[in-house]
Design an enzyme around this catalytic site. Structure first.
Site, PDB file in Angstrom:
ATOM      1  N   TYR A  17      -3.253  -1.380 -38.201  1.00  0.00           N
ATOM      2  CA  TYR A  17      -2.391  -2.484 -38.623  1.00  0.00           C
ATOM      3  C   TYR A  17      -3.055  -3.363 -39.686  1.00  0.00           C
ATOM      4  O   TYR A  17      -2.378  -4.160 -40.331  1.00  0.00           O
ATOM      5  CB  TYR A  17      -2.010  -3.389 -37.433  1.00  0.00           C
ATOM      6  CG  TYR A  17      -1.268  -2.716 -36.301  1.00  0.00           C
ATOM      7  CD1 TYR A  17      -0.773  -1.414 -36.404  1.00  0.00           C
ATOM      8  CD2 TYR A  17      -1.058  -3.404 -35.106  1.00  0.00           C
ATOM      9  CE1 TYR A  17      -0.109  -0.817 -35.349  1.00  0.00           C
ATOM     10  CE2 TYR A  17      -0.388  -2.808 -34.045  1.00  0.00           C
ATOM     11  CZ  TYR A  17       0.080  -1.521 -34.168  1.00  0.00           C
ATOM     12  OH  TYR A  17       0.744  -0.936 -33.116  1.00  0.00           O
ATOM     13  N   HIS A  67      -4.578   5.748 -30.493  1.00  0.00           N
ATOM     14  CA  HIS A  67      -3.297   5.290 -31.069  1.00  0.00           C
ATOM     15  C   HIS A  67      -2.267   6.424 -31.141  1.00  0.00           C
ATOM     16  O   HIS A  67      -1.095   6.238 -30.797  1.00  0.00           O
ATOM     17  CB  HIS A  67      -3.560   4.714 -32.460  1.00  0.00           C
ATOM     18  CG  HIS A  67      -2.471   3.841 -32.979  1.00  0.00           C
ATOM     19  ND1 HIS A  67      -2.660   2.913 -33.971  1.00  0.00           N
ATOM     20  CD2 HIS A  67      -1.154   3.748 -32.659  1.00  0.00           C
ATOM     21  CE1 HIS A  67      -1.533   2.279 -34.221  1.00  0.00           C
ATOM     22  NE2 HIS A  67      -0.596   2.779 -33.445  1.00  0.00           N
TER      23      HIS A  67
END
Length: 272
Positions: free
Chosen positions: A47, A105
């Site tokens: 991110y 992730h």
């Protein structure tokens, strides 16, 4: 706020998702969320916002023991040395001496899962993450992690909402007492105009999105991390906790089509 107990940690059922939040806007959003009572913040190295989140946490001065912080290692960094480098960088940016949960992730077809989970478990043993887990794992991948490797998985974070069937993954997780953390719980805004949810919401003086969120949070073993950058949206999501849905409401929600997947990148696994 209800919490889910898993692998020695206590995770608030409602958290703040931060995907696509950047820079000062991200910092302001996290400061706002912490100020109005959020204690579960979700981020990831991909991110590129761990630094502003670290600044917000430092500025908020919430006692560390009250906070739950999750971050994640990207699928291109799943070799042992790369995991450690990514983890060290995340911790430094977050300005923390430990995170509460460190997740894979996305799965990678090239990953040596034994080596991956051994590395994650070492980080846990060192006290640098309180628990480890996965995101975007199918039942087959969960089986490998939980049954073959016996990794102490604290959650599987996947897309889940009232328009996506996740019954197969949920059944596996439930049997193993592993929570599901729902990202995209509001289907990236698709619920706002849904007539079924809007009709239910009207009975409770609530929005369609609040109804969809409460439907998720009412489920045993399910947490949700809606992204919300504005204080009004953050507050609305907290207020969803006050709604009491009945069996008739749940039956109506069950009639919604369950095939709307919002997140399906080219590197995603073959979904259940």
């Amino acid at each position: 706020m209800d919490h889910l107990k898993t692998q020695g940690i206590s995770m608030p059922k409602l958290g703040l998702g931060t995907f696509r939040m950047q820079g000062d806007a991200c910092r302001a959003a996290v400061e706002s969320a912490l100020a109005i009572g959020y204690r579960h913040i979700d981020t990831a190295e991909m991110y590129a916002n761990e630094e502003p989140i670290g600044s917000a946490i430092a500025a908020a001065r919430v006692p560390r023991a009250e906070l739950h912080v999750t971050t994640k290692v990207w699928h291109e960094n799943l070799a042992p040395d790369a995991i450690r480098r990514a983890f060290d960088a995340s911790l430094k940016k977050l300005r923390l001496d430990h995170v509460d949960l460190y997740l894979v992730h996305w799965p990678s077809r090239a990953a040596n899962w034994g080596a991956v989970f051994e590395t994650l478990m070492k980080l846990k043993e060192e006290g640098r993450t309180r628990a480890i887990g996965v995101a975007n794992f199918t039942t087959a991948l969960l089986k490998t992690a939980v049954e073959d490797i016996r990794a102490p998985i604290a959650c599987n974070q996947v897309e889940y909402h009232a328009m996506l069937d996740q019954s197969k993954v949920l059944a596996f997780l439930k049997a193993k007492s592993i929570p599901l953390v729902a990202y995209c719980p509001l289907a990236q805004g698709r619920f706002a105009t849904d007539p079924v949810l809007a009709e239910i919401g009207a009975r409770y003086n609530a929005t369609a999105a609040q109804v969809a969120l409460k439907w998720l949070l009412d489920q045993d073993g399910v947490a949700a991390i809606p992204k919300a950058s504005r204080r009004e949206s953050q507050k609305a999501n907290l207020d969803a906790l006050k709604i009491t849905l009945d069996e008739a409401d749940r039956k109506k929600i069950a009639t919604l089509s369950k095939d709307k997947r919002c997140v399906d990148p080219g590197f995603a696994p073959a979904w259940d």
